[in-house]
Design a protein around this motif. Structure first.
Motif, PDB file in Angstrom:
ATOM      1  N   MET B   9       0.854  -1.195   0.000  1.00  0.00           N
ATOM      2  CA  MET B   9       0.000   0.000   0.000  1.00  0.00           C
ATOM      3  C   MET B   9       0.889   1.245   0.000  1.00  0.00           C
ATOM      4  O   MET B   9       1.972   1.239   0.575  1.00  0.00           O
ATOM      5  N   LEU B  10       0.412   2.307  -0.632  1.00  0.00           N
ATOM      6  CA  LEU B  10       1.107   3.591  -0.560  1.00  0.00           C
ATOM      7  C   LEU B  10       1.183   4.020   0.901  1.00  0.00           C
ATOM      8  O   LEU B  10       0.250   3.773   1.676  1.00  0.00           O
ATOM      9  N   LYS B  11       2.279   4.644   1.296  1.00  0.00           N
ATOM     10  CA  LYS B  11       2.381   5.171   2.661  1.00  0.00           C
ATOM     11  C   LYS B  11       1.253   6.175   2.884  1.00  0.00           C
ATOM     12  O   LYS B  11       0.832   6.853   1.941  1.00  0.00           O
ATOM     13  N   ASP B  16      -2.997   9.321  -3.159  1.00  0.00           N
ATOM     14  CA  ASP B  16      -3.400   8.172  -3.966  1.00  0.00           C
ATOM     15  C   ASP B  16      -4.486   8.610  -4.958  1.00  0.00           C
ATOM     16  O   ASP B  16      -5.673   8.552  -4.658  1.00  0.00           O
ATOM     17  N   PRO B  17      -4.090   9.065  -6.149  1.00  0.00           N
ATOM     18  CA  PRO B  17      -5.076   9.609  -7.102  1.00  0.00           C
ATOM     19  C   PRO B  17      -6.082   8.560  -7.568  1.00  0.00           C
ATOM     20  O   PRO B  17      -7.229   8.884  -7.837  1.00  0.00           O
ATOM     21  N   SER B  36     -12.688   7.725   2.820  1.00  0.00           N
ATOM     22  CA  SER B  36     -11.439   7.569   2.067  1.00  0.00           C
ATOM     23  C   SER B  36     -11.358   6.210   1.390  1.00  0.00           C
ATOM     24  O   SER B  36     -11.884   5.216   1.886  1.00  0.00           O
ATOM     25  N   VAL B  37     -10.701   6.202   0.236  1.00  0.00           N
ATOM     26  CA  VAL B  37     -10.438   4.961  -0.488  1.00  0.00           C
ATOM     27  C   VAL B  37      -8.958   4.953  -0.841  1.00  0.00           C
ATOM     28  O   VAL B  37      -8.439   5.943  -1.353  1.00  0.00           O
ATOM     29  N   ARG B  38      -8.263   3.868  -0.513  1.00  0.00           N
ATOM     30  CA  ARG B  38      -6.845   3.729  -0.870  1.00  0.00           C
ATOM     31  C   ARG B  38      -6.702   2.434  -1.647  1.00  0.00           C
ATOM     32  O   ARG B  38      -7.239   1.398  -1.243  1.00  0.00           O
ATOM     33  N   ILE B  39      -5.976   2.500  -2.759  1.00  0.00           N
ATOM     34  CA  ILE B  39      -5.824   1.314  -3.598  1.00  0.00           C
ATOM     35  C   ILE B  39      -4.365   0.884  -3.634  1.00  0.00           C
ATOM     36  O   ILE B  39      -3.488   1.691  -3.918  1.00  0.00           O
ATOM     37  N   GLY B  40      -4.149  -0.373  -3.303  1.00  0.00           N
ATOM     38  CA  GLY B  40      -2.790  -0.931  -3.341  1.00  0.00           C
ATOM     39  C   GLY B  40      -2.774  -2.234  -4.106  1.00  0.00           C
ATOM     40  O   GLY B  40      -3.703  -2.523  -4.863  1.00  0.00           O
ATOM     41  N   ARG B  41      -1.714  -3.014  -3.925  1.00  0.00           N
ATOM     42  CA  ARG B  41      -1.590  -4.283  -4.638  1.00  0.00           C
ATOM     43  C   ARG B  41      -1.567  -5.436  -3.649  1.00  0.00           C
ATOM     44  O   ARG B  41      -1.061  -5.314  -2.534  1.00  0.00           O
ATOM     45  N   GLU B  70       6.043   3.205  -0.589  1.00  0.00           N
ATOM     46  CA  GLU B  70       5.095   2.142  -0.252  1.00  0.00           C
ATOM     47  C   GLU B  70       5.511   1.361   0.986  1.00  0.00           C
ATOM     48  O   GLU B  70       6.695   1.195   1.266  1.00  0.00           O
ATOM     49  N   ASP B  71       4.524   0.869   1.727  1.00  0.00           N
ATOM     50  CA  ASP B  71       4.725  -0.056   2.831  1.00  0.00           C
ATOM     51  C   ASP B  71       4.224  -1.424   2.390  1.00  0.00           C
ATOM     52  O   ASP B  71       3.288  -1.508   1.605  1.00  0.00           O
ATOM     53  N   PHE B  72       4.837  -2.493   2.900  1.00  0.00           N
ATOM     54  CA  PHE B  72       4.278  -3.807   2.598  1.00  0.00           C
ATOM     55  C   PHE B  72       4.114  -4.639   3.863  1.00  0.00           C
ATOM     56  O   PHE B  72       4.805  -4.426   4.859  1.00  0.00           O
ATOM     57  N   VAL B  73       3.143  -5.544   3.816  1.00  0.00           N
ATOM     58  CA  VAL B  73       2.855  -6.450   4.928  1.00  0.00           C
ATOM     59  C   VAL B  73       2.876  -7.865   4.357  1.00  0.00           C
ATOM     60  O   VAL B  73       2.295  -8.106   3.297  1.00  0.00           O
ATOM     61  N   ILE B  74       3.580  -8.779   5.029  1.00  0.00           N
ATOM     62  CA  ILE B  74       3.684 -10.162   4.562  1.00  0.00           C
ATOM     63  C   ILE B  74       2.859 -11.065   5.473  1.00  0.00           C
ATOM     64  O   ILE B  74       2.948 -10.973   6.688  1.00  0.00           O
TER      65      ILE B  74
END
Lengths: 89, 89
Positions: B9-11, B16-17, B36-41, B70-74
């Motif tokens: 996800m974006l930090k 996040d356009p 709010s809506v945030r879009i990540g992968r 970006e931040d990531f979570v595993i």
């Protein structure tokens, strides 16, 4: 304030060229035990009040996913957005 | 066979356009209580054997996420990929 996460992934029978590209790049990093990589979208929606599951379903179906080639999974997350530990920079 | 999911996800401080565009489209669907809506992968990686967390971290850091924005979570997922109920069409 409710937070809902919608995970949108290509259906298993649909080819994922983006994931394939990552999978093909892994041996160059010295990693050869990955059999598949699939890349989808994770959408975090924050509601001002409670989240209505029917409404979230409608948003996912009409706006976030293409139901012809994608599946989506909706999860309600109760706690507020995780704030990562402070970055000193 | 291990399955690992990496959520990128974006930090929170990065605009996040794409998420903004979805948030702006919601009132047209009659939905006005989304703040709010945030879009990540979401990336699903399947290993032929056991997944080495250090290796997954390396993949995420070098190939999947841009650590600057970006931040990531595993998450390790034990069961095989969920197969959605058969679609009659």
């Amino acid at each position: 304030m409710a937070r809902v996460v919608v995970d949108v992934m290509l259906k298993p029978e649909i080819l994922d060229p983006q994931g394939q590209a990552v999978a093909n790049a892994l041996p160059r990093l010295g990693i050869s035990d990955v059999s598949s990589v699939r890349i989808g979208r994770r959408i975090e929606i924050e509601f001002t009040g409670a989240a209505d599951p029917e409404r979230v379903r409608e948003i996912a179906d009409k706006l976030l996913a293409n139901p012809v080639i994608e599946d989506f999974v909706i999860q309600e997350v109760d706690e507020p957005a995780a704030v990562p530990a402070g970055d000193p920079s």
